[in-house]
Design an enzyme around this catalytic site. Structure first.
Site, mmCIF file in Angstrom:
data_model
loop_
_atom_site.group_PDB
_atom_site.id
_atom_site.type_symbol
_atom_site.label_atom_id
_atom_site.label_comp_id
_atom_site.label_asym_id
_atom_site.label_seq_id
_atom_site.Cartn_x
_atom_site.Cartn_y
_atom_site.Cartn_z
ATOM 1 N N LYS A 194 8.866 0.838 3.370
ATOM 2 C CA LYS A 194 7.900 1.938 3.432
ATOM 3 C C LYS A 194 6.490 1.350 3.475
ATOM 4 O O LYS A 194 5.955 0.937 2.449
ATOM 5 C CB LYS A 194 8.033 2.865 2.220
ATOM 6 C CG LYS A 194 7.286 4.182 2.470
ATOM 7 C CD LYS A 194 6.807 4.846 1.213
ATOM 8 C CE LYS A 194 5.571 4.219 0.650
ATOM 9 N NZ LYS A 194 4.366 4.270 1.483
ATOM 10 N N GLY A 247 1.190 -4.603 -3.341
ATOM 11 C CA GLY A 247 0.157 -3.588 -3.498
ATOM 12 C C GLY A 247 -0.592 -3.773 -4.802
ATOM 13 O O GLY A 247 -0.627 -4.871 -5.370
ATOM 14 N N SER A 248 -1.161 -2.694 -5.295
ATOM 15 C CA SER A 248 -2.034 -2.791 -6.471
ATOM 16 C C SER A 248 -1.223 -2.951 -7.760
ATOM 17 O O SER A 248 -0.062 -2.530 -7.843
ATOM 18 C CB SER A 248 -2.888 -1.529 -6.563
ATOM 19 O OG SER A 248 -2.055 -0.404 -6.762
ATOM 20 N N GLY A 252 2.161 -1.143 -8.990
ATOM 21 C CA GLY A 252 3.238 -2.092 -9.318
ATOM 22 C C GLY A 252 3.898 -1.758 -10.642
ATOM 23 O O GLY A 252 5.122 -1.800 -10.771
ATOM 24 N N GLU A 269 4.197 -8.384 -5.680
ATOM 25 C CA GLU A 269 3.077 -9.159 -5.111
ATOM 26 C C GLU A 269 1.845 -8.278 -5.278
ATOM 27 O O GLU A 269 1.642 -7.348 -4.496
ATOM 28 C CB GLU A 269 3.302 -9.415 -3.612
ATOM 29 C CG GLU A 269 4.563 -10.168 -3.268
ATOM 30 C CD GLU A 269 4.352 -11.664 -3.187
ATOM 31 O OE1 GLU A 269 3.238 -12.112 -3.486
ATOM 32 O OE2 GLU A 269 5.299 -12.364 -2.838
ATOM 33 N N CYS A 303 -5.511 -9.807 -0.524
ATOM 34 C CA CYS A 303 -5.119 -9.999 -1.927
ATOM 35 C C CYS A 303 -5.632 -11.326 -2.462
ATOM 36 O O CYS A 303 -5.947 -11.439 -3.640
ATOM 37 C CB CYS A 303 -3.608 -9.901 -2.059
ATOM 38 S SG CYS A 303 -2.722 -10.979 -0.945
ATOM 39 N N GLU A 404 -10.605 -6.110 -9.317
ATOM 40 C CA GLU A 404 -10.515 -6.324 -7.877
ATOM 41 C C GLU A 404 -11.331 -5.259 -7.145
ATOM 42 O O GLU A 404 -11.230 -4.075 -7.453
ATOM 43 C CB GLU A 404 -9.040 -6.213 -7.470
ATOM 44 C CG GLU A 404 -8.781 -6.594 -6.041
ATOM 45 C CD GLU A 404 -7.306 -6.434 -5.657
ATOM 46 O OE1 GLU A 404 -6.697 -5.415 -6.027
ATOM 47 O OE2 GLU A 404 -6.791 -7.330 -4.987
HETATM 48 P P1 NAD Z 1 -1.377 0.684 -3.417
HETATM 49 O O1 NAD Z 1 -0.727 0.040 -4.592
HETATM 50 O O2 NAD Z 1 -2.155 1.913 -3.622
HETATM 51 O O3 NAD Z 1 -0.273 1.050 -2.323
HETATM 52 C C1 NAD Z 1 0.619 0.098 -1.818
HETATM 53 C C2 NAD Z 1 1.897 0.786 -1.388
HETATM 54 O O4 NAD Z 1 2.498 1.370 -2.531
HETATM 55 C C3 NAD Z 1 1.705 1.919 -0.388
HETATM 56 O O5 NAD Z 1 2.787 1.900 0.506
HETATM 57 C C4 NAD Z 1 1.762 3.167 -1.257
HETATM 58 O O6 NAD Z 1 2.235 4.291 -0.571
HETATM 59 C C5 NAD Z 1 2.762 2.739 -2.315
HETATM 60 N N1 NAD Z 1 2.610 3.396 -3.610
HETATM 61 C C6 NAD Z 1 1.457 3.732 -4.247
HETATM 62 N N2 NAD Z 1 1.736 4.309 -5.425
HETATM 63 C C7 NAD Z 1 3.086 4.329 -5.542
HETATM 64 C C8 NAD Z 1 3.974 4.815 -6.527
HETATM 65 N N3 NAD Z 1 3.541 5.381 -7.657
HETATM 66 N N4 NAD Z 1 5.301 4.676 -6.317
HETATM 67 C C9 NAD Z 1 5.773 4.097 -5.192
HETATM 68 N N5 NAD Z 1 4.972 3.628 -4.215
HETATM 69 C C10 NAD Z 1 3.639 3.742 -4.389
HETATM 70 O O7 NAD Z 1 -2.204 -0.470 -2.727
HETATM 71 P P2 NAD Z 1 -3.136 -0.384 -1.449
HETATM 72 O O8 NAD Z 1 -4.388 0.297 -1.859
HETATM 73 O O9 NAD Z 1 -2.345 0.139 -0.295
HETATM 74 O O10 NAD Z 1 -3.391 -1.951 -1.167
HETATM 75 C C11 NAD Z 1 -4.314 -2.697 -1.852
HETATM 76 C C12 NAD Z 1 -3.671 -3.508 -2.962
HETATM 77 O O11 NAD Z 1 -2.609 -4.319 -2.462
HETATM 78 C C13 NAD Z 1 -4.656 -4.492 -3.565
HETATM 79 O O12 NAD Z 1 -4.543 -4.477 -4.968
HETATM 80 C C14 NAD Z 1 -4.206 -5.836 -3.010
HETATM 81 O O13 NAD Z 1 -4.599 -6.948 -3.755
HETATM 82 C C15 NAD Z 1 -2.734 -5.650 -2.965
HETATM 83 N N6 NAD Z 1 -2.100 -6.633 -2.051
HETATM 84 C C16 NAD Z 1 -1.357 -7.661 -2.587
HETATM 85 C C17 NAD Z 1 -0.785 -8.626 -1.754
HETATM 86 C C18 NAD Z 1 0.027 -9.778 -2.316
HETATM 87 O O14 NAD Z 1 0.802 -10.379 -1.568
HETATM 88 N N7 NAD Z 1 -0.118 -10.136 -3.578
HETATM 89 C C19 NAD Z 1 -0.958 -8.523 -0.374
HETATM 90 C C20 NAD Z 1 -1.717 -7.479 0.134
HETATM 91 C C21 NAD Z 1 -2.283 -6.528 -0.720
#
Ligand code: NAD
Length: 513
Positions: A194, A247-248, A252, A269, A303, A404
């Site tokens: 997703k 993601g964040s 996470g 991650e 990230c 961040e």
């Molecule tokens: P986000 O956490 O808001 O969303 C990421 C994904 O998670 C999206 O697909 C979103 O729909 C889903 N999501 C959000 N809340 C959820 C929930 N409660 N349950 C299930 N799924 C959920 O992050 P973002 O704003 O899309 O991306 C930015 C973040 O991603 C930053 O913190 C960045 O550092 C991180 N990131 C990490 C890496 C890594 O490899 N460590 C790589 C790229 C981005």
């Protein structure tokens, strides 16, 4: 390769590309080889370069998730009926398909996610290489024979977990999609991925290309939908064997909680607040360039961004001056133009967050050296542009040093000694990456071994490879999703005991010792 035709409506161009790949102009989820339109809330995709909506689609509802999980479970069994070498040949063919369609994939990613075309063209090839790399691993993933102290032959098998649910963010959807899908299918799994609801299109194309490369229908399913609805439903599904989240940290924690309820392991991650350390003996030209790419590449939506720049006090003022002037010259603009090095922020919400964090940084005492808002010449574009921004004398306990930003904003903090630099670098809950710039080899290795981070660069920044393990320390997550290490994470190990004695002893307790 040249510029994209940015005078053309992105919605029209994206519909054309989608139709070429899937036979449909409509956006939906890729399930069992076909596009399925969701029944949930209507969601809008916005062009980050103009701020204008260009498409809508419906959130994937529970029936879409059910269908995806079922298709994946069935396809996984089919996939494992192929020999390991045959799976490797399919992965090689997927890689070839990605190269064949590289121009369209790059265009869809650039136009829908706002990523500069000059970066994306290279990233598409990196994604093809991910499938090539793991194609080679398909027939090399085998267990051990263990010299147990009994009459048994004991051996291990690394078996797939079954269906892997992957959830990815908007900053680099294609790259992250390849990074996660390739090791998962190499290890014999099926995938329900997703991508962010803000950027589902390139992952959709990647899923279609997996099938065109010969993967069974349903081996890679792509959900067009939101995290809180579709993502959570997939994690909680009884068929899920592993959850991989990029993601964040905030999301996470919620995802890991749902996975724990379902007794399913997770790879997380997450974000970072990485320290980039410049010593007085560094090659200043290279360090200046490195510090730019560390934070301004991808408009800081990375990230591993080097968002905390620690500079030795003896060169601090001179370095900041040179760094600021160089950063003001980086071309910011439409991502479809070859000359653009910094495109827009992906979405308005993130633009607002960046802007607010800069204001807060100034409010907490930092000095705004350059940037801090949308560049004046891009004001009329409507796009979510943000100028490269440098704040100096950021205190270690300021919000900018701790949280961040995920935008082109760097905080500079001077230091006096090596010990202080290490202490500052480690004074943060995240631990994703870091770097040091120095000509002193012994010091470079001392620092690399003491900074708490999953990836560390000496005299460089942002080099990563699918061949090398990548992941976080501390609040940047756990597990590794690349290199050889990912294969073990994507499998479960079975230990098999074969009695070889002519007259085996029968015992009622543990017998191997
Ligand atoms: P986000 O956490 O808001 O969303 C990421 C994904 O998670 C999206 O697909 C979103 O729909 C889903 N999501 C959000 N809340 C959820 C929930 N409660 N349950 C299930 N799924 C959920 O992050 P973002 O704003 O899309 O991306 C930015 C973040 O991603 C930053 O913190 C960045 O550092 C991180 N990131 C990490 C890496 C890594 O490899 N460590 C790589 C790229 C981005």
């Amino acid at each position: 390769m040249g510029n994209l035709d940015i005078t053309r409506d992105p919605g029209q161009r994206i519909r054309e590309i989608l139709k070429d790949f899937s036979g449909m102009e409509e956006i939906g989820s890729l399930i069992d080889g076909g596009i399925v339109v969701g029944g949930g809330e209507e969601l809008t995709l916005t062009d980050p370069a103009t701020g204008k909506p260009f498409a809508t689609f419906r959130d994937a509802d529970q029936s879409v998730i059910d269908a995806a999980m079922e298709a994946a479970a069935q396809a996984q069994r089919q996939w494992m009926q192929l020999t390991a070498s045959a799976r490797g040949r399919v992965m090689t063919e997927i890689s070839r398909k990605i190269r064949e369609h590289a121009a369209d994939i790059a265009e869809i990613e650039s136009r829908s996610a706002g990523r500069p075309i000059r970066d994306i063209r290279g990233e598409v090839i990196r994604v093809a290489e991910m499938f090539e790399y793991y194609a080679g691993w398909c027939d090399k993933l085998h267990g051990d024979v263990i010299p147990v102290p009994t009459s048994h032959l004991n051996y291990t098998r690394h078996e797939p977990v079954g269906v892997v649910v992957q959830i990815t963010p908007w900053n680099a959807p294609l790259f992250t999609g390849g990074w996660q899908i390739a090791p998962a299918i190499c290890a014999g799994n099926a995938v329900v991925i997703k991508p962010s609801e803000l950027t589902p299109l390139s992952t959709l194309i990647l899923g279609l290309l997996c099938e065109k490369g010969g993967a069974p229908r349903g081996l890679v399913n792509v959900i067009a939908g939101q995290g809180v609805t579709a993502g959570q439903a997939a994690i909680a599904d009884r068929r899920t064997g592993l959850v991989v989240f990029v993601g964040s940290a905030q999301a996470g924690a919620l995802i890991a909680a749902t996975a724990a309820q379902n007794l399913v392991p997770c790879i997380l991650e997450l974000g970072g607040k990485s320290a980039n350390i410049v010593f007085a003996d560094a090659d200043m030209d290279r360090a200046t360039l490195g510090a730019q790419s560390a934070i301004f590449g991808g408009a800081g939506q990375s990230c591993v961004a080097g968002s905390r720049l620690l500079v030795h006090r003896s060169v601090h003022a001179e370095f900041v001056e040179r760094y600021a002037r160089a950063s003001e010259r980086i071309p910011v603009g439409n991502p479809g133009l070859e000359t653009t090095q910094i495109g827009p922020i992906n979405n308005l919400r993130q633009w607002g967050k960046i802007s607010a964090m800069v204001r807060q940084g100034v409010g907490e005492g930092a000095h705004l050296v350059t940037g801090g808002s949308r560049p004046a010449e891009l004001e009329s574009s409507g796009g979510f542009y943000f100028a490269p921004t440098i704040l100096d004398n950021v205190a270690p306990d300021a919000t900018l040093s701790r949280e961040e930003v995920f935008g082109p904003v760097v905080g500079v903090t001077p230091f006096d000694t090596e010990e202080e630099a290490i202490a500052l670098a480690n004074d943060n809950p995240y631990g994703l990456a870091g770097a040091v710039w120095t000509q002193n080899v012994a010091r470079a290795h001392r620092i690399a071994s003491q900074v708490r981070a999953g990836t560390f660069w000496i005299n460089g920044y942002k080099t990563i490879s699918v061949m090398s393990p990548f992941g976080g320390f501390g609040k940047s997550g756990y597990g590794r999703s690349s290199g050889r290490e990912a294969l073990l994470a994507y499998t479960q190990t079975k230990s098999i005991w074969v009695e070889t004695a002519a007259e085996p002893a029968v015992t009622f307790g543990y017998s191997a010792g």
